[in-house]
Design a protein around this motif. Sequence first.
Motif, PDB file in Angstrom:
ATOM      1  N   ASN A 269     -48.376 105.429 -44.241  1.00  0.00           N
ATOM      2  CA  ASN A 269     -49.187 106.639 -44.394  1.00  0.00           C
ATOM      3  C   ASN A 269     -49.544 106.880 -45.860  1.00  0.00           C
ATOM      4  OD1 ASN A 269     -48.793 109.916 -44.953  1.00  0.00           O
ATOM      5  ND2 ASN A 269     -50.176 109.408 -43.271  1.00  0.00           N
ATOM      6  N   GLN A 273     -53.486 106.378 -47.932  1.00  0.00           N
ATOM      7  CA  GLN A 273     -54.123 107.457 -48.687  1.00  0.00           C
ATOM      8  C   GLN A 273     -54.446 107.051 -50.124  1.00  0.00           C
ATOM      9  OE1 GLN A 273     -52.569 111.517 -47.840  1.00  0.00           O
ATOM     10  NE2 GLN A 273     -51.054 110.462 -46.571  1.00  0.00           N
ATOM     11  N   ALA A 275     -56.609 104.779 -52.885  1.00  0.00           N
ATOM     12  CA  ALA A 275     -57.954 104.201 -52.992  1.00  0.00           C
ATOM     13  C   ALA A 275     -57.923 102.683 -52.879  1.00  0.00           C
ATOM     14  CB  ALA A 275     -58.595 104.611 -54.327  1.00  0.00           C
ATOM     15  N   THR A 310     -56.793 108.408 -40.957  1.00  0.00           N
ATOM     16  CA  THR A 310     -56.241 108.630 -42.304  1.00  0.00           C
ATOM     17  C   THR A 310     -56.996 107.792 -43.322  1.00  0.00           C
ATOM     18  OG1 THR A 310     -54.040 108.962 -41.349  1.00  0.00           O
ATOM     19  CG2 THR A 310     -54.147 108.553 -43.721  1.00  0.00           C
ATOM     20  N   TRP A 311     -57.176 106.531 -43.002  1.00  0.00           N
ATOM     21  CA  TRP A 311     -57.852 105.600 -43.922  1.00  0.00           C
ATOM     22  C   TRP A 311     -59.308 106.019 -44.156  1.00  0.00           C
ATOM     23  CZ3 TRP A 311     -61.950 102.096 -43.366  1.00  0.00           C
ATOM     24  CH2 TRP A 311     -62.084 101.155 -44.388  1.00  0.00           C
ATOM     25  N   ARG A 313     -60.678 109.017 -43.800  1.00  0.00           N
ATOM     26  CA  ARG A 313     -60.764 110.256 -44.559  1.00  0.00           C
ATOM     27  C   ARG A 313     -60.533 110.003 -46.045  1.00  0.00           C
ATOM     28  NH1 ARG A 313     -57.229 112.650 -42.099  1.00  0.00           N
ATOM     29  NH2 ARG A 313     -55.485 112.513 -43.568  1.00  0.00           N
ATOM     30  N   GLN A 314     -59.586 109.139 -46.348  1.00  0.00           N
ATOM     31  CA  GLN A 314     -59.320 108.799 -47.747  1.00  0.00           C
ATOM     32  C   GLN A 314     -60.541 108.157 -48.383  1.00  0.00           C
ATOM     33  OE1 GLN A 314     -58.688 105.192 -48.662  1.00  0.00           O
ATOM     34  NE2 GLN A 314     -59.064 105.960 -50.726  1.00  0.00           N
ATOM     35  N   ARG A 315     -61.203 107.239 -47.644  1.00  0.00           N
ATOM     36  CA  ARG A 315     -62.385 106.560 -48.177  1.00  0.00           C
ATOM     37  C   ARG A 315     -63.525 107.553 -48.415  1.00  0.00           C
ATOM     38  NH1 ARG A 315     -61.316 101.447 -49.838  1.00  0.00           N
ATOM     39  NH2 ARG A 315     -63.431 100.753 -49.340  1.00  0.00           N
ATOM     40  N   GLN A 317     -63.216 110.820 -48.997  1.00  0.00           N
ATOM     41  CA  GLN A 317     -62.867 111.668 -50.151  1.00  0.00           C
ATOM     42  C   GLN A 317     -63.059 110.909 -51.460  1.00  0.00           C
ATOM     43  OE1 GLN A 317     -58.847 112.859 -49.253  1.00  0.00           O
ATOM     44  NE2 GLN A 317     -59.483 114.476 -47.821  1.00  0.00           N
ATOM     45  N   PHE A 318     -62.697 109.637 -51.451  1.00  0.00           N
ATOM     46  CA  PHE A 318     -62.878 108.827 -52.653  1.00  0.00           C
ATOM     47  C   PHE A 318     -64.348 108.686 -53.002  1.00  0.00           C
ATOM     48  CE2 PHE A 318     -63.447 104.601 -54.652  1.00  0.00           C
ATOM     49  CZ  PHE A 318     -62.706 104.822 -55.811  1.00  0.00           C
TER      50      PHE A 318
END
Length: 322
Positions: A269, A273, A275, A310-311, A313-315, A317-318
């Motif tokens: 997890n 999160q 980059a 999760t992956w 959403r992180q991408r 946001q990045f």
Amino acid sequence: MTLLLSDRSQVYDRADAYAVSDYVNQHVGSHCIRLPPKGRPQASINHRTFSSLDLCRISYGAPVQVTSAALETIYHLQILLRGHCRSAAYGNEQIFRAGEVLLINPDDPVDLTYSADCEKFIVKVPVRLLENACLEQHWPLPDQGIRFIAQRHTLSAMDGFHQLMGLICNEAETSADAEIATLYERIVAKKLLALLSNNVLKVIPRPEEGGGFEPVRQFIEEHLTEDISVEQLMAVCRVSERSLYLLFERRAGLSPRDYVRQRKLERVNAQLQLATARSVTEVALDHGFVHLGRFSEAYRKRFGELPSQTWRRQREQFALGG
């Protein structure tokens, strides 16, 4: 059953058996074949090279005897998909059937006779790959070389290995980059050493002070990308299995295996999160999750969403932040 090499990897289909044998000699290992004196059996082979691994699916279409003095620099692993195979190495006769796994050490003679309907999936594993896996984990190499004790294994006992082979075949057929291929081959080596009895002395780091939860917790944190056994944890704590389970129940409220699994999921997890996380599959495999469906479900139960969410959403946001 998971497909191991599709028609995209086909080299020969219903071809002369000796042509297929010549191809095997070039790409899998030196051997001789003996076919029935009459008839023209139609043989087939699918083949892919994946980093230092060779993967192939073979059927000869007739009873065939395969012999070799020794394979020398490779471990030869076969998964019987259909039919049966008789092994007569060292005068010890064994019959292997579909769903069973045959593993041959580099210095073992080969004397195998396959039924006419037999189809097998072969993985050629270089000696140096297993040696490197030992060196990475600071395990001493046996003087006589790494040897697996038993020749016969079952897929059901090799937790997740068939699914791992399916993932590797898929990656090999979709041209995965070199880094991913290297990751997969390291996982294969570690899985074989962890799942199958062998002569490697797995030296376990011992804390200066035995007992207590902190040393074993620290050991787990330092080895989350490896297969961690209850025996290893017992050695770190220097306690019996019963005492180990009582320790984990008292300090973590979980069994040792469930605690390790939870920490692996939490580490995955955290990795997803970042980059730098390239894909869910890569992070999951790096932490020993080869049943990707089961992994996704366990992850969802733990964090309330799928790992892909999760992956993603992180991408996103990045991208917004960049």
